[in-house]
Motif scaffolding. Structure first.
Motif, PDB file in Angstrom:
ATOM      1  N   ILE A  48       0.747  -1.346  -0.034  1.00 41.60           N
ATOM      2  CA  ILE A  48       0.200   0.087  -0.056  1.00 41.60           C
ATOM      3  C   ILE A  48       0.999   1.181  -0.004  1.00 41.60           C
ATOM      4  O   ILE A  48       1.787   1.431   0.669  1.00 41.60           O
ATOM      5  CB  ILE A  48      -0.641   0.182   1.266  1.00 41.60           C
ATOM      6  CG1 ILE A  48      -1.728  -1.161   1.492  1.00 41.60           C
ATOM      7  CG2 ILE A  48      -1.808   1.094   1.466  1.00 41.60           C
ATOM      8  CD1 ILE A  48      -2.227  -1.443   2.744  1.00 41.60           C
ATOM      9  N   GLN A  49       0.840   2.226  -0.888  1.00 39.28           N
ATOM     10  CA  GLN A  49       1.428   3.327  -0.843  1.00 39.28           C
ATOM     11  C   GLN A  49       0.294   4.706  -0.505  1.00 39.28           C
ATOM     12  O   GLN A  49      -0.152   4.785   0.390  1.00 39.28           O
ATOM     13  CB  GLN A  49       2.163   3.831  -2.117  1.00 39.28           C
ATOM     14  CG  GLN A  49       3.525   2.897  -2.090  1.00 39.28           C
ATOM     15  CD  GLN A  49       4.324   3.158  -2.869  1.00 39.28           C
ATOM     16  OE1 GLN A  49       4.515   4.367  -3.336  1.00 39.28           O
ATOM     17  NE2 GLN A  49       5.292   2.277  -3.295  1.00 39.28           N
ATOM     18  N   CYS A  50      -0.354   5.170  -1.908  1.00 38.96           N
ATOM     19  CA  CYS A  50      -1.283   6.287  -1.490  1.00 38.96           C
ATOM     20  C   CYS A  50      -2.626   5.476  -1.063  1.00 38.96           C
ATOM     21  O   CYS A  50      -3.395   6.129  -0.404  1.00 38.96           O
ATOM     22  CB  CYS A  50      -1.423   6.927  -2.777  1.00 38.96           C
ATOM     23  SG  CYS A  50      -2.550   6.366  -3.892  1.00 38.96           S
ATOM     24  N   GLY A  51      -2.614   4.389  -1.448  1.00 40.05           N
ATOM     25  CA  GLY A  51      -4.055   3.591  -1.011  1.00 40.05           C
ATOM     26  C   GLY A  51      -5.258   3.807  -1.790  1.00 40.05           C
ATOM     27  O   GLY A  51      -6.353   3.073  -1.310  1.00 40.05           O
TER      28      GLY A  51
ATOM     29  N   CYS B 275       1.293   3.673  -7.893  1.00 39.77           N
ATOM     30  CA  CYS B 275       2.308   3.950  -6.810  1.00 39.77           C
ATOM     31  C   CYS B 275       3.326   2.847  -6.730  1.00 39.77           C
ATOM     32  O   CYS B 275       4.586   3.063  -6.559  1.00 39.77           O
ATOM     33  CB  CYS B 275       1.775   4.150  -5.589  1.00 39.77           C
ATOM     34  SG  CYS B 275       0.895   5.790  -5.515  1.00 39.77           S
TER      35      CYS B 275
END
Lengths: 755, 174
Positions: free
Chosen positions: B112-115, B151
């Protein structure tokens, strides 16, 4: 050095809220009484506005306001105010297809869209120009009321390139082209703006730089900065797209002022592709000269940057390109000329790498052509010219830590350079180097950051930092720094960063600067908090301050069983001593002596980050398709704060780089973007990714927090040239225009066979 | 969504069609317009904003939910078509604060980055693994092809799905 939290592969602290759908993005917010705004955009790339009729739209039931240029302040604006060239709404002329002409606010999205269809604008079409080189020519349509379309010009000279080229044994000269590409954040650009009756403007938006945007809003609306408050939410991506305001913010502000209600404006995905700002397209002329032994001796570059219709971050992008051009290798004689040229297209802006991926594609593919001429292995040629730690380059760059050689060697080893370079069928390998800033820049004439920490009465730690987390994970990096310094658990730290009324002033999350700049400020705040904690703890434990240990959320003296938890400590501090615990932190990046922004050139960069990527590809001669089999990305991180996240930054960058290399580009027909959706504008999907091996090289930066530097952008910079070089190795053709599509490969293969 | 009221319509305008959905275990009866999508209804009147809109055209997968157990792009399903069906969104996946094993795997592996793509990606994964619990890496790549992420570069998402497969093999229950 052994650390408890630094250097670990820990999940991001906001993972749970994101994986459960609880995280609130700006698109998820709703305010009572909120209206839906929408923007009427020019259907022509270049035209005079003859008349605007909004009466039918105003009459539509559910419409609360319709605005045109006569309703907004007409002062011109740009990120660099000395280059101001854009008004909130166009009054007399439109300059790209999508330019803002009018706007509506209505009870719902449907009504707003219907109102847009009722606005009638009469235009007188003007000749338009879509190519920057064409736009430079005499007689090209003029986009602004200026003598020419060149909006910014820069020249740099170090040494004597003309003389030096005469001394070279090998010279290469080539022209490269890179196009406009889209950020493709999954959350579109959007905002809610409320102009309240006291004259205060509150803006909820997804932004990477709330404090500078606050100034921009005040400037464009002609209101005091104090009247503007910006609140960020969880962000669905940034990549540079959300540094400078776009016009939907002031438009929503005016609509809110007119209606007395909060107004939301949200891009559609098609608007995002066809009107939002892009990476600058570059046309690049490069000439590189080397001596017999492979020593790079002279290099010159001419960049023609496609500005689009208005100024944004273009001048800074062209300048940054020049600094990276000057620093990648330490070449004694260099010349750089940049021209930023207006075209009738959507504007450019910052995008991960900031002018560096464009020139890296040119510079690093030309190195392979040059190596081919000299008969040297391109890796060997690069190694001979590698930068080193503690080096002052000919263009004045102060390189503190540098792992360039280590990155090259690691990447070459992991891709199997020696063996695979010989080629096998239609397979080949190539590599490319990069240099980038690892700490933002001194482009504002200074580079500094603040942070605050308070120990809450429950023993948890609140960290107030202006570092914006757009998904890259800066909140987690900041929390790890605090956790390490204060000996607390990551889950005991709350990071607050989202409100300009609360957070200290900051230049924003860009230029891979947050880990280094905000990280250092946070570390300073943690150290100052620790001092207060130790004072209290030594009183509680009746011990010498030097003997106090902070660990696991507790304070104790080594060898003694007496200990207190942070909540006991906070309770004692507040309720017994009557003095709560807090700490302020500041980091001021020391400017070199005699530094000026204008003359600083590469001295604008506090620390550099080097890296190398190697790619293996396979070409299908029938279809022209390039299959990337493997990418090795060796990048220096100084010290890795979080291995999982550093890898994530690099993997994400590499895949964006694969898109940049092979797939992505906005395609225009008569000024209209024809690939304005994910079906036609291809970004890499699960099916497009190769094996990616990430190698983190630690160089321990002398000024970084725990030795760290930024890793947000570097991973995208060398991907395209590494792939182009691998194609060159596989089939002997060098494609000099991005994206490298199957059509271009087939054409080049055909020419090669024919020739 | 308990307490949202199964009996009463959440919007009551004219030319509305009444539909009945079971969303995350709760029956919802509500009036929808004929052109309204399931996504609009979920994010709008039902306020399930964990369901994301990335494009509105079925091109990105951010709005993926399970409809009668199968992953769908909720932006491509008309609310009327969904009448009578059972919908599971990201909000209904974790049970009383206990994450589903797919969610656990996404967190642990750093997927997960920006999600923003995460809810759709997780739901698509749940759908995929219900269909094929032993998905190989190639099957994972194929199965999730309709879900875009800008991302992560997908690397850690694939690892997370592989970890979820493993967790399921080891008998992890939701």
């Amino acid at each position: 050095m052994t650390w408890k939290v630094i250097g670990k592969g820990l999940p991001k602290i906001d993972s749970i809220s994101k994986v459960t759908g609880e995280a609130q993005y700006t698109v998820d917010l709703k305010l009572p009484g909120m209206l839906y705004g929408n923007i009427f955009r020019s259907p022509l790339p270049h035209a005079k506005i003859k008349s605007i009729n909004t009466s039918k739209a105003e009459e539509l039931q559910g419409v609360h306001a319709v605005i045109t240029a006569k309703d907004v302040p007409l002062n011109k604006f740009s990120f660099f105010q000395w280059l101001a060239d854009k008004t909130i709404l166009c009054s007399d002329k439109v300059r790209y297809l999508g330019d803002e002409v009018a706007a509506v606010a209505a009870v719902d999205e449907e009504t707003a869209l219907e109102a847009l269809s009722l606005i009638k604008v009469e235009y007188e079409p003007l000749p338009a120009v879509f190519d920057a080189e064409e736009a430079m020519k005499p007689g090209a349509p003029l986009i602004h009321d200026k003598e020419k379309n060149i909006g910014f010009h820069v020249e740099r000279l170090f040494g004597d390139p003309d003389k030096a080229f005469e001394e070279c044994d090998y010279i290469c000269e080539d022209r490269y082209v890179t196009g406009q590409v889209s950020h493709c954040c999954l959350e579109v650009s959007n905002c809610i703006v409320k102009w309240d009756s006291s004259g205060r403007l509150t803006i909820w938006t997804n932004t990477q730089a709330p404090h500078t945007q606050r100034q921009e809003i005040a400037r464009i609306l002609g209101i005091p900065i104090r009247n503007v408050r910006i609140i960020n939410s969880t962000m669905g991506g940034g990549f540079g797209s959300k540094l400078v305001i776009d016009m939907k913010l002031p438009i929503a502000a005016i609509l809110s002022k007119k209606t007395g209600r909060p107004v939301r404006i949200e891009n559609s995905r098609a608007e995002e592709f066809s009107t939002a700002k892009t990476r600058y397209g570059y046309t690049i002329y490069v000439k590189t000269g080397a001596k017999k032994d492979g020593r790079l001796w002279a290099r010159e570059m001419k960049v023609i940057g496609d500005n689009g219709a208005y100024h944004d971050k273009g001048p800074a992008t062209l300048n940054f390109s020049s600094m990276m051009f000057g620093t990648l290798y330490n070449i004694p004689n260099i010349r750089y000329e940049g021209n930023l040229v207006y075209t009738n297209k959507q504007m450019g802006t910052a995008f991960r790498g900031f002018g560096n991926p464009q020139i890296a594609f040119a510079c690093e593919t030309q190195i392979d052509v040059l190596a081919n001429k000299t008969g040297m292995d391109p890796l060997e040629l690069r190694l001979r010219n590698a930068n080193q730690s503690d080096q002052m380059t000919f263009c004045g760059a102060e390189i503190t830590s540098c792992g360039m050689k280590e990155c090259m060697e690691a990447a070459a080893r992991a891709i199997g350079w020696e063996e695979k370079r010989r080629g096998k069928g239609l397979r080949g390998v190539g590599l490319a180097n990069m240099v980038h800033t690892g700490a933002g820049g001194r482009f504002y004439g200074y580079n500094a950051a603040d942070a605050f920490i308070k120990l809450s009465d429950d023993g948890t730690v609140a960290l107030i930092t202006p570092a914006q987390d757009m998904g890259q994970g800066s909140h987690t990096v900041m929390a790890q720094i605090v956790a390490e310094e204060l000996g607390v658990n990551l889950e005991d730290i709350n990071v607050i960063s989202n409100d300009t009324d609360l957070t200290p002033y900051d230049l924003g999350s860009w230029g891979s600067r947050t880990t280094f700049m905000n990280g250092n400020a946070v570390l300073d705040a943690a150290r100052n908090t620790k001092k207060e904690i130790i004072t209290v703890a030594s009183e509680m434990l009746e011990a010498n301050p030097d003997d106090i240990i902070l660990e696991g959320g507790r304070v104790f003296v080594k060898g003694s069983s007496d200990q207190y938890s942070f909540s006991e400590l906070a309770d004692y501090a507040i309720n017994k001593r009557g003095v709560p615990i807090s700490g302020k932190g500041r980091f001021v990046d020391k400017l070199p002596s005699g530094y000026t922004i204008k003359e600083g050139f590469a001295k604008n960069i506090p620390t550099f980050a080097f890296g190398t990527q190697a790619a293996e590809v396979e070409i299908d001669e029938e279809t022209g398709e390039v299959k990337v089999l493997k990418v090795v990305a060796a990048h220096e991180t100084g010290t890795t704060i979080n291995t999982l996240m550093a890898e994530g930054q690099i993997e994400g960058s590499v895949v964006q780089g694969i898109g940049y290399a092979l797939m992505e580009g906005l395609t225009l027909k008569n000024g209209k973007v024809i690939n304005d959706g994910f079906i036609d504008y291809k970004i890499p999907t699960f099916g497009d990714i190769p094996e990616i091996e990430t190698i983190l090289i630690e160089t321990n930066d002398p000024h970084g927090p725990f030795g760290a530097k930024g890793i947000g952008e570097p991973g995208l910079v060398p991907t395209a040239p590494a792939i182009a070089n691998a194609i060159f190795n596989a089939v002997g053709i060098m494609i000099k225009e991005l994206p490298i599509t199957p059509e271009k490969i087939l054409k080049a293969l055909k020419e090669k066979k024919g020739g | 969504m308990s307490g949202a009221g199964a009996e009463k319509s959440l919007t009551g305008e004219a030319f509305m069609h009444m539909i009945k959905l079971k969303v995350n275990g709760h029956v919802q009866e509500l009036g929808v317009k004929s052109h309204q999508t399931l996504l609009e209804v979920l994010r709008g009147p039902l306020e399930l904003t964990g369901v994301k809109e990335g494009c509105g055209l079925g091109e990105c997968g951010a709005c993926t939910v399970l409809m009668d157990g199968k992953p769908v792009n909720s932006c491509l399903v008309l609310a009327l078509e969904a009448d009578g069906s059972e919908i599971l969104t990201i909000e209904g996946l974790a049970q009383v604060g206990k994450l589903h094993y797919v969610q656990k795997a996404f967190v642990k592996e750093g997927a997960i980055q920006c999600g923003f793509c995460t809810p759709g990606m997780v739901m698509a994964t749940v759908g995929l693994l219900q269909e094929n619990p032993n998905s190989s890496q190639e099957e994972i790549k194929e199965g999730l092809r309709g879900n875009l992420c800008r991302c992560t570069g997908y690397v850690k998402i694939i690892k997370a799905v592989e970890a979820a497969v493993e967790m399921m093999r080891e008998g992890e229950q939701t």
